[in-house]
Design a protein around this motif. Structure first.
Motif, short mmCIF file in Angstrom:
data_model
loop_
_atom_site.label_atom_id
_atom_site.label_comp_id
_atom_site.label_asym_id
_atom_site.label_seq_id
_atom_site.Cartn_x
_atom_site.Cartn_y
_atom_site.Cartn_z
N GLY A 45 24.24 32.85 41.26
CA GLY A 45 24.44 33.55 40.00
C GLY A 45 25.31 32.79 39.02
N LYS A 46 25.21 33.22 37.77
CA LYS A 46 26.04 32.65 36.71
C LYS A 46 26.54 33.81 35.84
CE LYS A 46 24.28 30.48 32.95
NZ LYS A 46 23.64 29.40 32.17
N VAL A 47 27.80 33.74 35.47
CA VAL A 47 28.40 34.79 34.63
C VAL A 47 28.85 34.18 33.31
CG1 VAL A 47 30.37 36.36 34.40
CG2 VAL A 47 29.17 36.19 36.58
N THR A 48 28.54 34.86 32.21
CA THR A 48 29.10 34.50 30.91
C THR A 48 29.83 35.73 30.39
OG1 THR A 48 27.03 33.33 30.55
CG2 THR A 48 28.53 33.44 28.68
N MET A 49 31.05 35.57 29.97
CA MET A 49 31.81 36.73 29.46
C MET A 49 33.05 36.26 28.72
SD MET A 49 33.63 37.96 33.02
CE MET A 49 34.78 39.10 32.25
N SER A 50 33.56 37.14 27.88
CA SER A 50 34.88 36.93 27.30
C SER A 50 35.92 37.33 28.34
CB SER A 50 35.06 37.80 26.06
OG SER A 50 36.43 37.92 25.75
N ILE A 51 37.04 36.62 28.34
CA ILE A 51 38.16 36.98 29.24
C ILE A 51 38.63 38.42 28.99
CG2 ILE A 51 40.64 36.52 29.55
CD1 ILE A 51 39.09 34.34 30.93
N HIS A 52 38.52 38.87 27.73
CA HIS A 52 39.09 40.19 27.35
C HIS A 52 38.05 41.30 27.46
CE1 HIS A 52 42.77 38.18 26.29
NE2 HIS A 52 41.96 37.20 25.93
N THR A 53 37.36 41.29 28.58
CA THR A 53 36.32 42.28 28.85
C THR A 53 36.78 43.17 30.01
OG1 THR A 53 34.67 40.61 28.28
CG2 THR A 53 33.87 42.58 29.38
N GLY A 54 36.58 44.44 29.86
CA GLY A 54 36.90 45.36 30.97
C GLY A 54 38.36 45.28 31.37
N THR A 55 38.61 45.39 32.66
CA THR A 55 39.98 45.40 33.18
C THR A 55 40.45 43.96 33.35
OG1 THR A 55 39.32 47.39 34.36
CG2 THR A 55 41.41 46.36 35.03
N HIS A 56 41.50 43.60 32.60
CA HIS A 56 41.93 42.19 32.60
C HIS A 56 43.42 42.08 32.28
CE1 HIS A 56 41.40 42.95 28.28
NE2 HIS A 56 42.24 41.94 28.09
N VAL A 57 43.98 40.92 32.60
CA VAL A 57 45.35 40.64 32.18
C VAL A 57 45.34 39.58 31.08
CG1 VAL A 57 46.42 41.32 34.36
CG2 VAL A 57 45.75 38.96 34.05
N ASP A 58 46.29 39.71 30.18
CA ASP A 58 46.50 38.72 29.12
C ASP A 58 47.55 37.71 29.60
OD1 ASP A 58 44.92 40.23 27.41
OD2 ASP A 58 46.58 40.90 26.13
N ALA A 59 47.32 36.44 29.32
CA ALA A 59 48.39 35.45 29.48
C ALA A 59 49.05 35.29 28.11
CB ALA A 59 47.82 34.12 29.94
N PRO A 60 50.32 34.89 28.07
CA PRO A 60 50.97 34.67 26.76
C PRO A 60 50.19 33.71 25.85
CG PRO A 60 52.61 34.75 28.49
CD PRO A 60 51.28 34.80 29.17
N ILE A 65 57.64 41.22 29.31
CA ILE A 65 56.81 42.27 29.91
C ILE A 65 55.35 41.81 29.82
CG2 ILE A 65 56.09 44.68 29.80
CD1 ILE A 65 58.81 45.26 28.40
N HIS A 66 54.69 41.75 30.96
CA HIS A 66 53.31 41.27 31.01
C HIS A 66 52.32 42.41 30.80
CE1 HIS A 66 55.59 37.85 32.35
NE2 HIS A 66 54.53 37.12 32.08
N ILE A 67 51.08 42.02 30.44
CA ILE A 67 50.13 43.00 29.91
C ILE A 67 48.86 43.05 30.76
CG2 ILE A 67 48.73 43.62 27.90
CD1 ILE A 67 50.75 42.02 26.16
N LEU A 68 48.51 44.27 31.15
CA LEU A 68 47.28 44.57 31.89
C LEU A 68 46.50 45.59 31.07
CD1 LEU A 68 45.54 44.82 34.54
CD2 LEU A 68 47.38 46.22 35.48
#
Ligand SMILES: N[C@@H](CC(=O)c1ccccc1NC=O)C(=O)O
Ligand SMILES: [Zn+2]
Ligand SMILES: [Zn+2]
Length: 206
Positions: free
Chosen positions: A40-55, A166-169
């Motif tokens: 399989g292959k996945v294409t997606m934005s990092i900011h999709t669904g449940t995710h964490v942000d890096a600074p 403070i980190h973000i989920l």
């Protein structure tokens, strides 16, 4: 121990930020062709669904996701319900005990239709980060796609939280979770250059 899944399912048609890369999975090399396996292959934005942000998501000099300590994303967490609000600030915690809490998950219930990207969400006010930092919070999780208003360009909450370490989920699914204390596991992938990562977020409780 009961496991509660608080992750949004990754599937075709799932909501994404307007204009951003849609989620797409394809069996890119089918068994019929490869002779042995489906690949399989996945294409997606990092900011999709449940995710964490890096600074690095909102600061060019900020740390990338693989540089962040993993202990942020595993350990005791408190789920607090603050529903029916358009924003959340320190006053909203007048009746809430945050003693000893390092990981705080906010159940805002403001993303009502999980099949559509919301048009408005409950956001965090600019004076919240310093308040949370004084309480000892290191990770904040929300059940909406952002800690800021969806049309914000300044990203006051993202920057304020970052300034206070403070980190973000984001994008949790908390509708089915009773407020209270749990063990959280929401580990990011070691994406060396990335501005964030999708996570499988779960809560363990008795
Ligand atoms: N800050 C948001 C993401 C965000 O703002 C965004 C994500 C993808 C495409 C555009 C975005 N913002 C545009 O103004 C987040 O962390 O998920
Ligand atoms: Zn994000
Ligand atoms: Zn964000």
């Amino acid at each position: 121990m009961k496991i509660i899944d608080i992750s949004r399912p990754f599937m075709a048609g799932m909501p994404t930020w307007p204009g951003d890369t849609p989620f797409h999975y394809v069996v890119n090399w089918p068994k019929a062709e490869s002779g042995s396996v489906n690949v399989g292959k996945v294409t997606m934005s990092i900011h999709t669904g449940t995710h964490v942000d890096a600074p690095f998501h909102f600061d060019d000099d900020g740390r990338k996701i693989a540089e962040l300590p993993l202990d942020l994303y595993i350990g005791e967490a408190r789920v607090v319900e603050l529903a029916g609000r358009s924003s959340i600030g320190p006053e909203d915690f007048s009746q809430v005990d945050l003693e000893g809490v390092e990981r705080l998950l906010l159940k805002t219930l403001s993303w009502r239709d999980p099949h559509q990207f919301p048009s408005t969400i409950c956001h965090l006010r600019a004076d919240l980060p310093v308040f949370l930092a004084k309480k000892g919070i290191r990770l904040i999780g929300v059940d909406v796609p952002s800690v800021d208003p969806l049309d914000s360009k300044e990203l006051a909450a993202h920057h304020g939280l970052h300034q206070h370490d403070i980190h973000i989920l984001e994008g949790l699914l908390l509708d089915h979770v009773e407020p209270g204390d749990y063990e959280l596991i929401a580990l990011p992938l070691p994406l060396v250059e990335a501005d964030g990562s999708p996570v499988r977020a779960i809560l363990r409780g008795s």
